[in-house]
Design an enzyme around this catalytic site. Structure first.
Site, short mmCIF file in Angstrom:
data_model
loop_
_atom_site.label_atom_id
_atom_site.label_comp_id
_atom_site.label_asym_id
_atom_site.label_seq_id
_atom_site.Cartn_x
_atom_site.Cartn_y
_atom_site.Cartn_z
N ASN A 10 -49.83 69.45 12.98
CA ASN A 10 -51.24 69.23 13.32
C ASN A 10 -51.85 70.61 13.52
O ASN A 10 -51.68 71.23 14.56
CB ASN A 10 -51.33 68.39 14.61
CG ASN A 10 -52.76 68.27 15.11
OD1 ASN A 10 -53.71 68.58 14.38
ND2 ASN A 10 -52.92 67.82 16.35
N LYS B 248 -54.83 71.48 13.90
CA LYS B 248 -56.02 71.51 14.77
C LYS B 248 -57.11 72.39 14.12
O LYS B 248 -57.24 72.36 12.90
CB LYS B 248 -55.63 72.00 16.17
CG LYS B 248 -54.45 71.21 16.73
CD LYS B 248 -54.22 71.41 18.19
CE LYS B 248 -53.03 70.56 18.63
NZ LYS B 248 -52.80 70.57 20.07
N HIS C 289 -56.16 61.53 18.73
CA HIS C 289 -55.54 62.66 19.43
C HIS C 289 -56.22 62.84 20.79
O HIS C 289 -57.43 62.65 20.92
CB HIS C 289 -55.67 63.94 18.59
CG HIS C 289 -54.81 65.03 19.12
ND1 HIS C 289 -55.19 65.81 20.19
CD2 HIS C 289 -53.57 65.45 18.77
CE1 HIS C 289 -54.21 66.66 20.47
NE2 HIS C 289 -53.22 66.47 19.62
N GLU D 70 -57.14 65.36 22.30
CA GLU D 70 -58.28 66.30 22.29
C GLU D 70 -59.55 65.60 21.82
O GLU D 70 -60.64 65.86 22.34
CB GLU D 70 -57.93 67.52 21.41
CG GLU D 70 -56.91 68.42 22.10
CD GLU D 70 -55.98 69.17 21.16
OE1 GLU D 70 -56.28 69.28 19.96
OE2 GLU D 70 -54.92 69.64 21.66
N GLU E 15 -47.66 61.67 22.94
CA GLU E 15 -48.01 63.05 23.29
C GLU E 15 -48.51 63.11 24.73
O GLU E 15 -49.71 62.88 24.99
CB GLU E 15 -49.10 63.57 22.35
CG GLU E 15 -48.68 63.63 20.90
CD GLU E 15 -49.44 64.71 20.14
OE1 GLU E 15 -48.76 65.54 19.52
OE2 GLU E 15 -50.68 64.76 20.20
N GLY F 120 -49.76 72.03 24.02
CA GLY F 120 -50.22 73.41 23.99
C GLY F 120 -49.97 74.17 25.29
O GLY F 120 -50.52 75.25 25.50
N SER G 14 -45.75 70.61 22.64
CA SER G 14 -44.92 71.82 22.73
C SER G 14 -43.53 71.64 22.14
O SER G 14 -42.58 72.27 22.59
CB SER G 14 -44.84 72.30 24.18
OG SER G 14 -46.14 72.64 24.66
N GLY H 89 -48.82 73.98 17.70
CA GLY H 89 -48.62 75.43 17.59
C GLY H 89 -47.52 75.84 16.63
O GLY H 89 -47.70 76.75 15.80
P1 PGA Z 1 -48.56 71.48 20.53
O1 PGA Z 1 -49.59 70.35 20.02
O2 PGA Z 1 -47.32 71.31 19.69
O3 PGA Z 1 -49.26 72.78 20.26
O4 PGA Z 1 -48.31 71.21 21.96
C1 PGA Z 1 -49.14 69.07 19.67
C2 PGA Z 1 -50.31 68.20 19.34
O5 PGA Z 1 -51.34 68.28 20.05
O6 PGA Z 1 -50.26 67.41 18.39
#
Ligand code: PGA
Length: 250
Positions: A9, A11, A94, A96, A166, A172, A212, A234
């Site tokens: 992802n 983002k 998601h 976010e 998640e 993140g 993460s 990430g």
């Molecule tokens: P992250 O994001 O691996 O950077 O924690 C995962 C996600 O939001 O899908």
């Protein structure tokens, strides 16, 4: 359990002009993958991503879609537009988008229904905040998110859906859920699906962990019985890290 799927992802990262070469790097680095490999990219990166992935094992996904077919929705993108480009997957709900873009359990459900009706595979995100975890209501909240997400969806269609667990506090932040915490919720999600549908449908659904997940912690998470892959933020932006996670998924 479900088919193993590792999905990146991106983002709001990477430029259209760097996408083609980066996806080619992912293709090269993940050759011999024993799982499905997906890169979910910003809308403007989809065309070069699809061009780079054409004829390879890598599939491309979007990070959102609109639930209407067409019309006066300035700035939105429809399922038909994604299908026309050659997109296979789409992330829906998601955290976010739930936090910053008014995404609700209801819009998530509408988007899943639309995606499935157009042949797109939805990657549906659910997860609790730190407050909710500390209040001991994680599974109650996840149950509501799952039941609302799958409302009106047949067993046949449900089996095609990917669920990404998640925990919001792990996204993140570098704070991963422990292998056991992740397994507990992913197993719980499978039980909810079995109760909503049946055992065979629940087993067919791919349940990913996200938050993460990285090259160092992926092996333990992916070894768990109910974790069929990962949604990677990430660590999906660096091809070697992403490839390490892909290699751990088998
Ligand atoms: P992250 O994001 O691996 O950077 O924690 C995962 C996600 O939001 O899908």
């Amino acid at each position: 359990m479900g088919k193993y799927i590792i999905a990146g992802n991106w983002k709001m990262n990477k430029l259209p002009s760097e996408t083609y070469d980066f996806v080619k790097e992912v293709v090269e680095a993940t050759k011999g993958a024993e799982c499905e490999v997906v890169c979910c990219t910003p809308y403007v990166c989809l065309a070069p991503a699809i061009e780079a992935a054409k004829g390879t094992h890598v599939k491309i996904g979007a990070e959102n879609l609109h639930f209407e077919d067409s019309g006066a929705f300035t700035g939105e993108v429809s399922a038909d537009m994604l299908v026309d480009l050659g997109v296979d997957y789409v992330i829906i709900g998601h955290s976010e988008r739930r936090a910053y873009n008014n995404e609700t359990d209801e819009t998530v459900n509408k988007k899943i229904v639309k995606a499935l009706s157009k042949g797109l595979i939805p990657i549906v995100c659910v997860g609790e905040s730190l407050e909710e975890r500390e209040a001991g209501i994680t599974m109650d909240l996840i149950a509501i998110q799952i039941k609302k997400a799958f409302a009106g969806i047949t067993a046949e269609d449900a089996a095609k859906v990917v669920v990404a667990y998640e925990p919001i506090w792990a996204i993140g932040t570098g704070k991963t859920a422990t292998d056991d915490q992740a397994e507990e919720v992913c197993g719980g999600i499978r039980n909810i699906l079995a109760a909503l549908y049946d055992d065979a449908t629940a087993k067919a659904v791919t349940i990913q962990y996200g938050g993460s997940m990285n090259a160092k912690n992926c092996a333990g998470l992916l070894a768990k019985a109910n974790i069929d892959g990962g949604l990677i933020g990430g660590a999906s932006l660096k091809a070697p890290d992403f490839a390490t996670i892909v290699a751990a998924a088998k």
